[in-house]
Every structure is written in structure tokens, then in C-alpha cells.
Design an enzyme around this catalytic site. Structure first.
Site, short mmCIF file in Angstrom:
data_model
loop_
_atom_site.label_atom_id
_atom_site.label_comp_id
_atom_site.label_asym_id
_atom_site.label_seq_id
_atom_site.Cartn_x
_atom_site.Cartn_y
_atom_site.Cartn_z
N ASN A 61 -29.11 -2.80 -17.81
CA ASN A 61 -30.16 -2.59 -18.81
C ASN A 61 -29.81 -3.27 -20.12
OD1 ASN A 61 -28.15 -0.55 -19.02
ND2 ASN A 61 -29.50 0.77 -20.19
N CYS A 72 -35.10 -2.69 -18.05
CA CYS A 72 -34.26 -1.90 -17.15
C CYS A 72 -33.38 -2.80 -16.29
CB CYS A 72 -35.12 -1.07 -16.22
SG CYS A 72 -36.08 0.22 -17.00
N GLU A 74 -32.86 -2.70 -13.13
CA GLU A 74 -33.47 -3.11 -11.87
C GLU A 74 -34.29 -4.38 -12.04
OE1 GLU A 74 -33.41 -0.12 -13.22
OE2 GLU A 74 -33.84 1.47 -11.78
N CYS A 111 -37.53 3.72 -12.72
CA CYS A 111 -38.72 4.15 -13.47
C CYS A 111 -39.99 3.59 -12.81
CB CYS A 111 -38.62 3.70 -14.93
SG CYS A 111 -39.01 1.95 -15.18
N CYS A 114 -40.42 -0.28 -12.89
CA CYS A 114 -39.55 -0.97 -11.92
C CYS A 114 -40.08 -0.79 -10.51
CB CYS A 114 -38.12 -0.45 -12.03
SG CYS A 114 -37.29 -0.99 -13.54
N1 THU Z 1 -33.10 2.45 -17.45
C1 THU Z 1 -32.82 1.55 -16.48
O1 THU Z 1 -32.21 0.50 -16.73
N2 THU Z 1 -33.21 1.82 -15.21
C2 THU Z 1 -33.80 2.98 -14.83
O2 THU Z 1 -34.06 3.16 -13.65
C3 THU Z 1 -34.14 4.00 -15.82
C4 THU Z 1 -33.82 3.67 -17.23
C5 THU Z 1 -32.61 2.19 -18.81
C6 THU Z 1 -33.65 1.96 -19.87
C7 THU Z 1 -32.86 2.31 -21.12
O3 THU Z 1 -32.09 1.18 -21.50
C8 THU Z 1 -31.90 3.38 -20.65
O4 THU Z 1 -31.85 3.29 -19.24
C9 THU Z 1 -32.30 4.77 -21.05
O5 THU Z 1 -33.59 5.07 -20.68
#
Ligand code: THU
Length: 159
Positions: A61, A72, A74, A111, A114
Site C-alpha cells: 500500500n 491499496c 492489491e 476492499c 480492489c
Molecule cells: N489497504 C490495502 O492496501 N489493502 C486492503 O485490502 C485494505 C486496506 C490499505 C489502504 C491504507 O493504506 C491502509 O491499508 C489502511 O486502510
């Protein structure tokens, strides 16, 4: 008429129960949390995708002070795979894991945004994209198809 949609998944007790290929993918997702830029949430996420030809592409992320500008783990991994290997390359598995501010491995279930991206990539390829999620306590959840994570997804019939 009431109708019901269900999501089925496998749950493994630990990484030791995974195949060698899946274990490698999950470990690569864990390693890639070192590239996370998350000074705002202090929540590092690592993702790794396996291409049909065996290549692995990783992501983490990437946050920004203008919060929605971040991305994110993913989608960083999925878009990098498409950009580096071409949009016709197939992604057969994605692993994702979170690491909290205390440094503990924790669940990071993809999320909605994604899931939308994963569903579209899966829809344009011949093979399913399996999704592996690390769960609190070291268990692993595996869904056989990314699309199953987003029932009734938006699929526009454009022009
Ligand atoms: N985040 C991800 O990278 N992937 C996920 O599946 C959920 C959330 C990140 C977004 C943000 O940088 C941090 O996690 C907190 O929400």
C-alpha cells in the site's frame, strides 16, 4: 422471491498446510510489506500475484497526504503485473496480508475497490484468480475465484 448468494472458501490452519507455490506467494506478500508507505494509517499491506507463467509480481500500500490519492497493495500488484507483463497475461492467484503498527501480522481482506479490479481481470482471462488471505492467528482463507468476493458486480455493457 427471495434469493440467496453464498461465498464458499477453504480455511487452512497455517501456512504449512498450503502447497509450496501458495506458501511462496504468501511469503512474498509478507516480504513486500517492507515497501509499504503508510505513515498515516501505520498499517502495512503486502500483496503478491502469481501469473500463469509462474512469475510473481508484488505490491504494497502506498499512501498520500491527500488520502484518496493512495492505493491499496492489491491494486499496486495487479496493475504492475498488467503493466509489466501485458493486459493479456493471466493472474492465477493473489495473496494479501496486513501488518499493524505493533508489527503483528493481521488480516487484510481486500476492499471493495480492489475486488472490483480483481473481478474484471478474472473476467477477461480463461482461468480463475484464487485469493489467499492471511487471517489473525496464522490461519489462511482461500477463495477459488476472485469474482465470488463481489457478487452482483458492476459490469457495464458500454456502447
Ligand atoms: N489497504 C490495502 O492496501 N489493502 C486492503 O485490502 C485494505 C486496506 C490499505 C489502504 C491504507 O493504506 C491502509 O491499508 C489502511 O486502510
Amino acid at each position: 422471491m427471495d434469493k440467496t448468494l453464498t461465498i464458499s472458501y477453504c480455511e487452512y490452519g497455517s501456512v504449512d498446510e498450503l502447497s509450496a507455490a501458495d506458501r511462496e506467494l504468501l511469503l512474498r506478500a509478507m516480504e513486500s510489506t517492507t515497501g509499504s508507505y503508510s505513515p498515516y494509517s501505520h498499517f502495512a499491506v503486502g500483496a503478491a500475484v502469481r501469473m500463469a507463467d509462474g512469475n510473481i509480481v508484488t505490491g504494497s500500500n502506498q499512501e498520500n497526504v491527500a488520502y484518496p490519492s493512495g492505493l491499496c497493495a492489491e491494486r499496486v500488484a495487479l496493475f504492475a503485473a498488467s503493466a509489466q507483463h501485458g493486459p493479456d497475461s493471466e493472474i492465477i492467484a493473489l495473496a494479501v496480508v496486513g501488518r499493524n503498527a505493533e508489527g503483528h501480522w493481521v488480516e487484510a481482506s481486500p476492499c471493495g475497490a480492489c475486488r472490483q479490479v480483481m473481478a474484471e481481470i478474472e473476467g477477461r482471462q480463461k482461468q480463475n484468480m484464487r485469493v489467499l488471505m492471511y487471517l489473525d492467528g496464522g490461519k489462511i482463507r482461500v477463495v477459488k475465484s476472485a469474482s465470488s468476493l463481489l457478487p452482483l458486480a458492476f459490469t457495464a455493457q458500454l456502447g
